[in-house]
Enzyme design. Sequence first.
Site, short mmCIF file in Angstrom:
data_model
loop_
_atom_site.label_atom_id
_atom_site.label_comp_id
_atom_site.label_asym_id
_atom_site.label_seq_id
_atom_site.Cartn_x
_atom_site.Cartn_y
_atom_site.Cartn_z
N ASP A 4 0.86 -1.18 0.00
CA ASP A 4 0.00 0.00 0.00
C ASP A 4 0.90 1.24 0.00
O ASP A 4 2.13 1.13 -0.15
CB ASP A 4 -1.01 -0.04 1.16
CG ASP A 4 -0.37 0.18 2.53
OD1 ASP A 4 0.87 0.28 2.61
OD2 ASP A 4 -1.13 0.24 3.52
N HIS A 5 0.30 2.41 0.18
CA HIS A 5 1.07 3.66 0.11
C HIS A 5 2.16 3.72 1.18
O HIS A 5 3.25 4.25 0.94
CB HIS A 5 0.13 4.86 0.25
CG HIS A 5 -0.74 4.78 1.47
ND1 HIS A 5 -1.81 3.90 1.55
CD2 HIS A 5 -0.70 5.42 2.65
CE1 HIS A 5 -2.39 4.02 2.73
NE2 HIS A 5 -1.74 4.94 3.42
N CYS B 151 3.21 -3.01 4.10
CA CYS B 151 2.33 -1.91 4.47
C CYS B 151 3.01 -1.14 5.60
O CYS B 151 4.23 -1.23 5.74
CB CYS B 151 0.92 -2.41 4.82
SG CYS B 151 0.82 -3.52 6.24
N GLY B 152 2.25 -0.39 6.40
CA GLY B 152 2.88 0.37 7.46
C GLY B 152 3.46 -0.53 8.55
O GLY B 152 4.57 -0.34 9.01
N THR B 153 2.67 -1.53 8.94
CA THR B 153 3.07 -2.43 10.03
C THR B 153 3.33 -3.86 9.58
O THR B 153 3.87 -4.66 10.36
CB THR B 153 1.96 -2.50 11.09
OG1 THR B 153 0.78 -3.05 10.46
CG2 THR B 153 1.65 -1.12 11.65
N GLY B 154 2.87 -4.23 8.40
CA GLY B 154 2.91 -5.61 7.94
C GLY B 154 1.69 -6.40 8.38
O GLY B 154 1.40 -7.46 7.83
N GLY C 124 -1.78 -5.58 8.62
CA GLY C 124 -2.99 -5.56 7.79
C GLY C 124 -2.83 -6.45 6.58
O GLY C 124 -3.76 -7.19 6.19
N HIS D 174 9.28 -24.29 9.91
CA HIS D 174 8.18 -24.94 10.62
C HIS D 174 6.82 -24.70 9.98
O HIS D 174 5.95 -25.57 10.06
CB HIS D 174 8.13 -24.44 12.07
CG HIS D 174 9.27 -24.92 12.91
ND1 HIS D 174 9.29 -24.80 14.28
CD2 HIS D 174 10.44 -25.51 12.57
CE1 HIS D 174 10.42 -25.31 14.76
NE2 HIS D 174 11.14 -25.74 13.73
N ASN D 175 6.60 -23.53 9.41
CA ASN D 175 5.26 -23.17 8.94
C ASN D 175 5.13 -23.17 7.42
O ASN D 175 4.04 -22.92 6.91
CB ASN D 175 4.87 -21.78 9.48
CG ASN D 175 5.11 -21.63 10.96
OD1 ASN D 175 5.90 -20.79 11.40
ND2 ASN D 175 4.47 -22.46 11.76
N ARG E 38 7.01 1.05 8.45
CA ARG E 38 7.12 1.97 9.59
C ARG E 38 7.77 1.29 10.79
O ARG E 38 7.93 1.91 11.84
CB ARG E 38 5.73 2.50 9.95
CG ARG E 38 5.13 3.38 8.86
CD ARG E 38 3.67 3.73 9.13
NE ARG E 38 3.15 4.58 8.07
CZ ARG E 38 1.84 4.77 7.82
NH1 ARG E 38 0.94 4.14 8.58
NH2 ARG E 38 1.45 5.56 6.85
N ARG F 79 7.30 -33.69 11.04
CA ARG F 79 6.14 -33.42 11.91
C ARG F 79 5.44 -32.12 11.53
O ARG F 79 4.23 -31.96 11.77
CB ARG F 79 6.56 -33.39 13.37
CG ARG F 79 7.43 -32.21 13.77
CD ARG F 79 7.97 -32.35 15.18
NE ARG F 79 8.67 -31.16 15.65
CZ ARG F 79 9.92 -30.84 15.30
NH1 ARG F 79 10.60 -31.61 14.48
NH2 ARG F 79 10.49 -29.74 15.78
N HIS F 80 6.18 -31.21 10.93
CA HIS F 80 5.58 -29.93 10.55
C HIS F 80 4.60 -30.09 9.37
O HIS F 80 3.65 -29.33 9.26
CB HIS F 80 6.67 -28.92 10.21
CG HIS F 80 7.64 -28.71 11.32
ND1 HIS F 80 7.26 -28.18 12.54
CD2 HIS F 80 8.96 -29.00 11.43
CE1 HIS F 80 8.32 -28.13 13.34
NE2 HIS F 80 9.36 -28.63 12.69
N ARG G 18 1.11 -30.74 10.54
CA ARG G 18 0.45 -29.54 11.08
C ARG G 18 -0.02 -28.64 9.95
O ARG G 18 -1.09 -28.01 10.05
CB ARG G 18 1.43 -28.82 12.02
CG ARG G 18 1.71 -29.68 13.25
CD ARG G 18 2.98 -29.33 13.96
NE ARG G 18 3.22 -30.31 15.04
CZ ARG G 18 4.35 -30.42 15.70
NH1 ARG G 18 5.37 -29.62 15.42
NH2 ARG G 18 4.49 -31.33 16.64
C1 RB5 Z 1 -1.98 2.74 6.43
O1 RB5 Z 1 -2.01 3.97 7.07
C2 RB5 Z 1 -1.76 1.62 7.43
O2 RB5 Z 1 -2.85 1.47 8.24
C3 RB5 Z 1 -1.42 0.34 6.72
O3 RB5 Z 1 -0.31 0.55 5.91
C4 RB5 Z 1 -1.06 -0.86 7.55
O4 RB5 Z 1 -0.10 -0.54 8.50
C5 RB5 Z 1 -2.16 -1.62 8.12
O5 RB5 Z 1 -1.94 -2.70 8.69
#
Ligand code: RB5
Length: 148
Positions: free
Chosen positions: A8-9, A65-68, A70, A98-99, A109, A132-133, A136
Amino acid sequence: MRIAVGADHAGWPLKEGLVRFLMDRGWDVEDFGTFSDESVDYPDYAEKVGRAVAFGKVDRGLLLCGTGMGMCISANKVDGVRAVTAHDLMSARLSRQHNDANVLTMGARIVAPAMAEEILGRWLDTDFEGGRHQRRIEKIQTMESGRF
Ligand code: RB5
């Protein structure tokens, strides 16, 4: 080897550098965008990359994304996707061993570009251990829609 990439942006600046990193390492990159800092909705990109992975059009997926988070939540709605958010090397390695994670998500961010390259490299270079993995993973597959 082919990898689908999306952002995303908020993830877009990190994506641009990681696409170059992947191409330098010989990966065939399918870039689903976004291509600017104009605000977009991360589930749209998670769905595109997730479907490319689930349909076998690519071997792996990468979402920023910002946090990964979402991106991770959204991508995991696609049957066949095992997406993980990893911001450290141990998580990147174990998510493969494992996964059998087939999609990696990171937050632009949260993690610096140089660290993101290290994490991505470790994730790409690590094989699933099976054994074993595998049992699962099969239980996760049984939980996917319409099968339990
Ligand atoms: C966008 O502002 C932010 O919410 C998105 O990039 C992401 O971090 C969501 O999980």
